[in-house]
Scaffold this motif. Structure first.
Motif, PDB file in Angstrom:
ATOM      1  N   THR A   1      39.830  45.356  31.498  1.00  0.00           N
ATOM      2  CA  THR A   1      39.767  46.739  31.977  1.00  0.00           C
ATOM      3  C   THR A   1      38.919  47.603  31.071  1.00  0.00           C
ATOM      4  N   ALA A   2      39.098  47.430  29.764  1.00  0.00           N
ATOM      5  CA  ALA A   2      38.339  48.242  28.821  1.00  0.00           C
ATOM      6  C   ALA A   2      36.844  47.982  28.939  1.00  0.00           C
ATOM      7  N   ARG A   3      36.458  46.731  29.126  1.00  0.00           N
ATOM      8  CA  ARG A   3      35.042  46.383  29.192  1.00  0.00           C
ATOM      9  C   ARG A   3      34.392  46.870  30.477  1.00  0.00           C
ATOM     10  N   ALA A   4      35.160  46.958  31.549  1.00  0.00           N
ATOM     11  CA  ALA A   4      34.583  47.358  32.834  1.00  0.00           C
ATOM     12  C   ALA A   4      34.692  48.855  33.106  1.00  0.00           C
ATOM     13  N   SER A   5      35.542  49.552  32.373  1.00  0.00           N
ATOM     14  CA  SER A   5      35.863  50.940  32.717  1.00  0.00           C
ATOM     15  C   SER A   5      34.668  51.876  32.635  1.00  0.00           C
ATOM     16  N   SER A   6      33.691  51.572  31.796  1.00  0.00           N
ATOM     17  CA  SER A   6      32.559  52.484  31.629  1.00  0.00           C
ATOM     18  C   SER A   6      31.523  52.349  32.748  1.00  0.00           C
ATOM     19  N   VAL A   7      31.640  51.327  33.582  1.00  0.00           N
ATOM     20  CA  VAL A   7      30.615  51.102  34.607  1.00  0.00           C
ATOM     21  C   VAL A   7      31.134  51.155  36.033  1.00  0.00           C
ATOM     22  N   ALA A   8      32.443  50.992  36.238  1.00  0.00           N
ATOM     23  CA  ALA A   8      32.971  50.996  37.609  1.00  0.00           C
ATOM     24  C   ALA A   8      34.487  51.113  37.574  1.00  0.00           C
ATOM     25  N   ARG A   9      35.057  51.464  38.722  1.00  0.00           N
ATOM     26  CA  ARG A   9      36.513  51.417  38.875  1.00  0.00           C
ATOM     27  C   ARG A   9      36.869  50.012  39.328  1.00  0.00           C
ATOM     28  N   LEU A  10      37.491  49.251  38.460  1.00  0.00           N
ATOM     29  CA  LEU A  10      37.787  47.853  38.750  1.00  0.00           C
ATOM     30  C   LEU A  10      39.181  47.727  39.337  1.00  0.00           C
ATOM     31  N   HIS A  11      39.238  47.126  40.525  1.00  0.00           N
ATOM     32  CA  HIS A  11      40.524  46.874  41.183  1.00  0.00           C
ATOM     33  C   HIS A  11      40.795  45.379  41.138  1.00  0.00           C
ATOM     34  N   VAL A  12      41.822  44.967  40.401  1.00  0.00           N
ATOM     35  CA  VAL A  12      42.184  43.552  40.313  1.00  0.00           C
ATOM     36  C   VAL A  12      43.096  43.218  41.478  1.00  0.00           C
ATOM     37  N   ASP A  13      42.654  42.321  42.331  1.00  0.00           N
ATOM     38  CA  ASP A  13      43.384  41.966  43.537  1.00  0.00           C
ATOM     39  C   ASP A  13      44.698  41.275  43.194  1.00  0.00           C
ATOM     40  N   ALA A  14      45.742  41.640  43.907  1.00  0.00           N
ATOM     41  CA  ALA A  14      47.071  41.105  43.605  1.00  0.00           C
ATOM     42  C   ALA A  14      47.284  39.688  44.126  1.00  0.00           C
ATOM     43  N   TRP A  15      46.416  39.227  45.023  1.00  0.00           N
ATOM     44  CA  TRP A  15      46.589  37.892  45.598  1.00  0.00           C
ATOM     45  C   TRP A  15      46.010  36.857  44.643  1.00  0.00           C
ATOM     46  N   ILE A  16      46.858  36.174  43.919  1.00  0.00           N
ATOM     47  CA  ILE A  16      46.438  35.108  43.023  1.00  0.00           C
ATOM     48  C   ILE A  16      46.333  33.831  43.836  1.00  0.00           C
ATOM     49  N   ALA A  17      45.130  33.244  43.852  1.00  0.00           N
ATOM     50  CA  ALA A  17      44.866  32.087  44.710  1.00  0.00           C
ATOM     51  C   ALA A  17      44.054  31.051  43.947  1.00  0.00           C
ATOM     52  N   PRO A  18      43.996  29.801  44.451  1.00  0.00           N
ATOM     53  CA  PRO A  18      43.217  28.748  43.769  1.00  0.00           C
ATOM     54  C   PRO A  18      41.735  29.088  43.694  1.00  0.00           C
ATOM     55  N   SER A  19      41.039  28.384  42.793  1.00  0.00           N
ATOM     56  CA  SER A  19      39.622  28.667  42.560  1.00  0.00           C
ATOM     57  C   SER A  19      38.791  28.584  43.831  1.00  0.00           C
ATOM     58  N   HIS A  20      38.973  27.511  44.620  1.00  0.00           N
ATOM     59  CA  HIS A  20      38.122  27.359  45.800  1.00  0.00           C
ATOM     60  C   HIS A  20      38.376  28.464  46.824  1.00  0.00           C
ATOM     61  N   THR A  21      39.613  28.963  46.868  1.00  0.00           N
ATOM     62  CA  THR A  21      39.930  30.067  47.779  1.00  0.00           C
ATOM     63  C   THR A  21      39.281  31.360  47.325  1.00  0.00           C
ATOM     64  N   GLN A  22      39.341  31.645  46.025  1.00  0.00           N
ATOM     65  CA  GLN A  22      38.760  32.883  45.520  1.00  0.00           C
ATOM     66  C   GLN A  22      37.239  32.879  45.672  1.00  0.00           C
ATOM     67  N   ALA A  23      36.608  31.725  45.445  1.00  0.00           N
ATOM     68  CA  ALA A  23      35.156  31.642  45.644  1.00  0.00           C
ATOM     69  C   ALA A  23      34.795  31.913  47.104  1.00  0.00           C
ATOM     70  N   ALA A  24      35.574  31.368  48.025  1.00  0.00           N
ATOM     71  CA  ALA A  24      35.314  31.584  49.448  1.00  0.00           C
ATOM     72  C   ALA A  24      35.523  33.047  49.833  1.00  0.00           C
ATOM     73  N   ARG A  25      36.471  33.724  49.198  1.00  0.00           N
ATOM     74  CA  ARG A  25      36.713  35.139  49.497  1.00  0.00           C
ATOM     75  C   ARG A  25      35.554  36.012  49.028  1.00  0.00           C
ATOM     76  N   VAL A  26      34.952  35.648  47.902  1.00  0.00           N
ATOM     77  CA  VAL A  26      33.756  36.372  47.475  1.00  0.00           C
ATOM     78  C   VAL A  26      32.634  36.157  48.488  1.00  0.00           C
ATOM     79  N   ALA A  27      32.468  34.918  48.927  1.00  0.00           N
ATOM     80  CA  ALA A  27      31.404  34.597  49.876  1.00  0.00           C
ATOM     81  C   ALA A  27      31.548  35.371  51.188  1.00  0.00           C
ATOM     82  N   ASP A  28      32.799  35.534  51.666  1.00  0.00           N
ATOM     83  CA  ASP A  28      32.972  36.214  52.955  1.00  0.00           C
ATOM     84  C   ASP A  28      33.122  37.729  52.822  1.00  0.00           C
ATOM     85  N   GLY A  29      33.037  38.247  51.581  1.00  0.00           N
ATOM     86  CA  GLY A  29      33.076  39.691  51.384  1.00  0.00           C
ATOM     87  C   GLY A  29      34.448  40.267  51.162  1.00  0.00           C
TER      88      GLY A  29
END
Length: 313
Positions: A104-132
């Motif tokens: 949070t400290a490292r990102a706070s100066s450049v954007a409002r960072l929202h950490v998603d509450a859905w903790i999911a496996p690596s392949h799922t999270q990569a696919a979620r980035v791909a689909d927006g």
């Protein structure tokens, strides 16, 4: 003289055709011609020689082109810097089980960072980035995953995997003397299974298939007790406490390393997202991944290009 006119000049210089340049710039041809004439008038030099058949740069135009490109690059840098400093855009980030402690400290100066509450496996999270669904994710990926999903990645963290065994011996254990678990639940453990299967094949570790979700938690400890060999701990269990009858043992020959990537879409253009990438990844270094005796999967994005192989069995 306006930046807009300078961009028009560069486009015509690259296309050497007013019609193609106008299409590229999404403006009408006559408007483009008028703007170039206005720029030439302001600069006091002719930039192009043109007739009905051809367009070419004049000596003055050729001399001014690199200066114009440099000026436009500085203008773009200024705009990106201003957007970063504003910190006004929200960026959504997902993860598996690990995040940098100072995220949070490292990102706070450049954007409002929202950490998603859905903790999911690596392949799922990569696919979620791909689909927006996410802008960024911290996950384990291979080069083939990046290519398939149209993603980019930078190194953010790395774990040295250790083994867990019974008894009181905490000495190093060779990888070939360990066991790695593969879970039948490929939906939840696809990434770990891919890593563990290759690690067993390349280092001589024993692969054991399970179907009880025992990659982590109490079931994992039961597998350790019944194995008779040290069992490699997955990244998801790296920081959890051990029962008093079990101990950690460093794995050597080779050391097994797991990488954490920050991934984003290859087509991403939003300044806030790219600024978070830089804020989190700049200065990370190689985290010891290129040292002697370190093993990474063959398709890991951070494996050395010289194709260094793990020690022979």
């Amino acid at each position: 003289m306006e930046l807009r006119q300078l961009r028009y000049f560069v486009a015509v210089a690259e296309e050497l055709h007013f019609g193609r340049a106008a299409e590229r710039l999404l403006i009408a041809g006559p408007s483009l011609s008028q703007q170039i004439k206005a720029l030439e008038r302001d600069l006091g030099v002719r930039l192009f020689d043109r007739d009905r058949r051809s367009v070419s740069l004049t000596p003055a135009g050729s001399a001014l082109l690199p200066y114009t490109r440099a000026l436009l690059q500085r203008a773009d840098d200024l705009e990106r810097c201003a957007r970063r400093l504003s910190g006004s855009q929200s960026v959504r980030l997902g993860y598996v089980n690990w995040l940098p402690p100072d995220l949070t400290a490292r990102a706070s100066s450049v954007a409002r960072l929202h950490v998603d509450a859905w903790i999911a496996p690596s392949h799922t999270q990569a696919a979620r980035v791909a689909d927006g669904s996410l802008d960024l994710a911290v996950c384990w990926v291979r080069n083939e995953d990046l290519k398939r999903h149209g993603l980019r990645a930078r190194l953010l963290g790395a774990d040295r995997l250790y083994a867990v065994s019974t008894g009181g011996d905490t000495a190093d254990v060779r990888a070939e003397d360990t066991t790695v678990l593969l879970d039948d639940d490929t939906t939840s453990w696809s990434s770990w299974n891919a890593y563990a299967e290759e690690a067993a094949e390349r280092t001589g570790a024993r692969a054991v298939r399970i179907s009880d979700g025992g990659i982590t938690g109490p079931a994992f400890f039961d597998h350790v007790r019944s194995s008779g060999r040290p069992v490699v701990n997955s990244p998801k269990g790296q920081n959890g406490p051990l029962p008093p009858d079990l101990v950690r043992r460093p794995v050597t020959a080779p050391e097994l390393r797991w990488t954490w990537s920050l991934v984003w879409r290859r087509s991403e253009e939003r300044a806030a997202v790219l600024a978070v990438v830089d804020a989190l990844c700049d200065g990370v270094g190689d985290l010891g991944l290129h040292g002697p005796g370190v093993w990474l999967p063959a398709d890991d994005p951070y494996r050395q290009p010289d194709g260094r192989r793990e020690p022979a069995r």
